[in-house]
Design a protein around this motif. Structure first.
Motif, mmCIF file in Angstrom:
data_model
loop_
_atom_site.group_PDB
_atom_site.id
_atom_site.type_symbol
_atom_site.label_atom_id
_atom_site.label_comp_id
_atom_site.label_asym_id
_atom_site.label_seq_id
_atom_site.Cartn_x
_atom_site.Cartn_y
_atom_site.Cartn_z
ATOM 1 N N SER A 181 0.951 -1.039 -0.024
ATOM 2 C CA SER A 181 -0.345 0.128 -0.340
ATOM 3 C C SER A 181 0.799 1.372 0.114
ATOM 4 N N PRO A 182 0.572 2.590 -0.860
ATOM 5 C CA PRO A 182 1.116 3.427 -0.994
ATOM 6 C C PRO A 182 0.904 4.121 0.872
ATOM 7 N N GLN A 183 0.136 4.275 1.093
ATOM 8 C CA GLN A 183 -0.172 5.175 1.746
ATOM 9 C C GLN A 183 0.969 4.171 3.411
ATOM 10 N N THR A 184 0.632 2.992 2.958
ATOM 11 C CA THR A 184 1.396 2.081 4.213
ATOM 12 C C THR A 184 3.038 2.274 4.600
ATOM 13 N N VAL A 185 3.377 2.584 3.275
ATOM 14 C CA VAL A 185 5.049 3.193 2.967
ATOM 15 C C VAL A 185 5.102 4.119 3.246
ATOM 16 N N GLY A 186 4.128 4.591 2.910
ATOM 17 C CA GLY A 186 4.682 6.798 2.432
ATOM 18 C C GLY A 186 5.107 6.771 5.039
ATOM 19 N N ARG A 187 3.901 5.832 5.714
ATOM 20 C CA ARG A 187 3.097 6.382 6.801
ATOM 21 C C ARG A 187 4.851 6.064 7.645
ATOM 22 N N ALA A 188 5.352 4.918 6.832
ATOM 23 C CA ALA A 188 5.917 4.082 7.760
ATOM 24 C C ALA A 188 7.808 5.175 7.369
ATOM 25 N N LEU A 189 8.121 5.476 6.555
ATOM 26 C CA LEU A 189 9.082 6.576 5.339
ATOM 27 C C LEU A 189 8.437 8.059 6.698
ATOM 28 N N SER A 202 20.335 10.006 10.362
ATOM 29 C CA SER A 202 19.186 10.093 8.600
ATOM 30 C C SER A 202 18.657 8.833 8.492
ATOM 31 N N VAL A 203 18.379 8.610 7.512
ATOM 32 C CA VAL A 203 17.205 8.321 6.529
ATOM 33 C C VAL A 203 17.420 7.892 5.412
ATOM 34 N N VAL A 204 17.732 6.324 5.213
ATOM 35 C CA VAL A 204 18.203 5.676 3.543
ATOM 36 C C VAL A 204 17.232 4.729 3.031
ATOM 37 N N VAL A 205 16.832 5.255 1.953
ATOM 38 C CA VAL A 205 15.683 4.157 1.194
ATOM 39 C C VAL A 205 16.206 3.501 -0.246
ATOM 40 N N ILE A 206 15.808 1.906 0.140
ATOM 41 C CA ILE A 206 16.390 1.500 -1.147
ATOM 42 C C ILE A 206 15.013 0.535 -1.383
ATOM 43 N N GLY A 207 15.299 0.727 -3.060
ATOM 44 C CA GLY A 207 13.923 -0.200 -3.322
ATOM 45 C C GLY A 207 15.074 -1.818 -3.929
ATOM 46 N N SER A 208 13.577 -2.956 -4.602
ATOM 47 C CA SER A 208 14.227 -4.100 -4.893
ATOM 48 C C SER A 208 13.817 -3.643 -6.548
ATOM 49 N N PRO A 209 14.089 -4.824 -7.140
ATOM 50 C CA PRO A 209 13.633 -5.318 -8.627
ATOM 51 C C PRO A 209 12.025 -5.343 -8.684
ATOM 52 N N ARG A 210 11.716 -5.444 -7.889
ATOM 53 C CA ARG A 210 10.196 -6.025 -7.438
ATOM 54 C C ARG A 210 9.348 -4.483 -7.454
ATOM 55 N N THR A 211 9.734 -3.460 -7.001
ATOM 56 C CA THR A 211 9.709 -1.680 -6.107
ATOM 57 C C THR A 211 8.806 -1.646 -7.496
ATOM 58 N N LEU A 215 6.257 4.079 -6.860
ATOM 59 C CA LEU A 215 6.194 4.026 -5.438
ATOM 60 C C LEU A 215 7.991 4.317 -4.497
ATOM 61 N N LEU A 216 8.781 3.803 -5.894
ATOM 62 C CA LEU A 216 10.494 4.402 -5.907
ATOM 63 C C LEU A 216 10.069 6.191 -6.571
ATOM 64 N N LEU A 217 9.219 6.266 -7.075
ATOM 65 C CA LEU A 217 8.970 7.825 -7.495
ATOM 66 C C LEU A 217 8.653 9.143 -6.092
ATOM 67 N N LYS A 218 7.634 7.978 -5.385
ATOM 68 C CA LYS A 218 7.005 9.096 -4.697
ATOM 69 C C LYS A 218 8.089 8.761 -3.466
ATOM 70 N N ALA A 219 8.851 8.237 -3.151
ATOM 71 C CA ALA A 219 9.575 8.207 -1.661
ATOM 72 C C ALA A 219 10.486 8.536 -2.851
ATOM 73 N N GLN A 220 11.652 9.114 -3.690
ATOM 74 C CA GLN A 220 11.877 9.996 -3.817
ATOM 75 C C GLN A 220 12.224 11.334 -3.721
ATOM 76 N N GLU A 221 10.397 11.700 -4.016
ATOM 77 C CA GLU A 221 9.995 13.276 -3.370
ATOM 78 C C GLU A 221 10.028 13.590 -2.363
ATOM 79 N N ARG A 222 9.587 12.488 -1.348
ATOM 80 C CA ARG A 222 9.455 13.217 -0.032
ATOM 81 C C ARG A 222 10.782 12.557 0.299
ATOM 82 N N VAL A 223 12.012 12.731 -0.033
ATOM 83 C CA VAL A 223 12.850 12.330 0.697
ATOM 84 C C VAL A 223 13.640 13.629 0.643
#
Length: 362
Positions: A181-189, A202-211, A215-223
């Motif tokens: 869920s993008p909302q759940t991932v967003g809350r965790a971040l 600090s906070v570091v985020v990494i995805g996987s080939p299945r991400t 979702l990665l773009l939203k996480a990038q925008e947030r950080v």
């Protein structure tokens, strides 16, 4: 003198020939390599590729190399091994063929869910989510075998920009039964970013080939929008995944991947699971299984059983600082494997010297 020399050679124990049969999935292959390395004996990797016959499954294929490409069949020619370490149901027919060709001399260890009875192997090592009935040849371990982190060059400039405590967020991806869920991932971040703002670090985020890319773009925008040290490391970028695990102080990981969760726990760092939600298909299958066979797992693997085992053993909780390192929970699997191969190699622990087995491990 020559005869005595020959007799002396014959009396010496021969180093067993071990083949590590690798497949297409990196997480599965890492488990095979982790076990092979922990045995402390020489082994040879055989990277196998399969053709369309693989879809028949182990029950229909039997003992045959038919599901392999010609190149992979050639890899298995010559002297047969004393031991195979395999993973994935596609390798089952291959292992059975090698055993038959050796007249039963080749021993076999399978990591994961072979989709046939464990009596076809000398040992099956499986995590709790697989629907395998209890068997003397089966050993269940709470987390997947992990090779651990291997020290390489460190990206000092990167880590100077992202000070401790470093909070790592690892993102997986959707499966047939589960979705992120993008909302759940967003809350965790957002929670990790708020902690960094309030307490430093600090906070570091990494995805996987299945991400999913979105979702990665939203996480990038947030950080990029916050005033605390935070970044998203591209998949396959630098620092690499193993280095991120090594330098993290706490780890949050989405609950969809047994391999990623196990990698996180194996570091000994505090680990928190980011929950995932069932898809429509997942909800239907699990609801049906819970009603018809309430004591059995939903096939082909039931992540709910994996999560329960982690919580029962206290291996996951809140990603907060100051938690004691988890014990090495895989040494019993290594001991069983060493007994099968009968080798005298020096065992190389996946996380240093063997430690307590932990509560509740069979």
């Amino acid at each position: 003198m020559a005869v005595e020399a020959v007799r002396d050679i014959l009396k010496r124990p021969r180093t067993p020939r071990i083949w590590a049969l690798l497949g297409a999935r990196k997480g599965d292959n890492n488990q095979v390599l982790a076990l092979a390395e922990a045995l402390g004996l020489p082994f040879v990797c055989k990277q196998l590729t399969y053709n369309h016959w693989r879809h028949l499954g182990p029950h229909l294929l039997g003992a045959t190399l038919r599901s392999l490409t010609p190149g992979s069949r050639a890899l298995l020619s010559g002297d047969l091994p004393d031991l195979t370490i395999s993973t994935g149901h596609r390798s089952v027919a291959v292992v059975q063929s090698l055993r038959r060709r050796s007249g039963g001399r080749t021993r076999s260890i399978h990591v994961g869910y072979p989709r046939i009875s464990p009596d076809k192997f000398d040992l099956v090592i499986a995590t709790p989510e697989y629907p395998i009935r209890e068997h003397p040849n089966l050993i269940r371990i709470p987390i997947a075998l992990s090779r651990g982190t291997r020290r390489a060059e460190h990206h000092e400039d990167f880590w100077q920009s992202y000070p401790a405590p470093r909070r790592l967020l690892i993102l997986g991806g959707p499966t047939l039964y589960w979705r992120l869920s993008p909302q759940t991932v967003g809350r965790a971040l957002d929670d990790l970013l708020a902690k960094a703002k309030a307490h430093g670090g600090s906070v570091v985020v990494i995805g996987s080939p299945r991400t999913p890319r979105r979702l990665l773009l939203k996480a990038q925008e947030r950080v990029r929008s916050v005033q605390v040290p935070a970044t998203l490391v591209p998949v396959g970028g630098s620092p690499p995944y193993a280095e991120l695990l090594e330098w993290a102080d706490t780890i949050s990981v989405t609950a969809d991947s047994v391999a990623m969760v196990s990698d996180a726990i194996s570091t000994g760092k505090p680990v928190e699971l980011v929950p995932i939600q069932p898809t429509g298909a997942g909800w239907a299958v699990m609801a049906l299984m819970d009603r018809v066979r309430p004591s059995e797992h939903a096939p082909p693997h039931d992540l709910r059983a994996f999560w329960r085992a982690l919580k029962e053993r206290g291996l996951v909780g809140s990603a907060s600082e100051g938690v004691e390192p988890v014990p090495d929970l895989t040494c019993s699997a290594v001991s069983r494997a060493k007994a099968i191969v009968g080798g005298s190699g020096k065992s190389r622990s996946m996380k240093g010297p063997p430690r307590s087995l932990g509560k509740g491990l069979p």
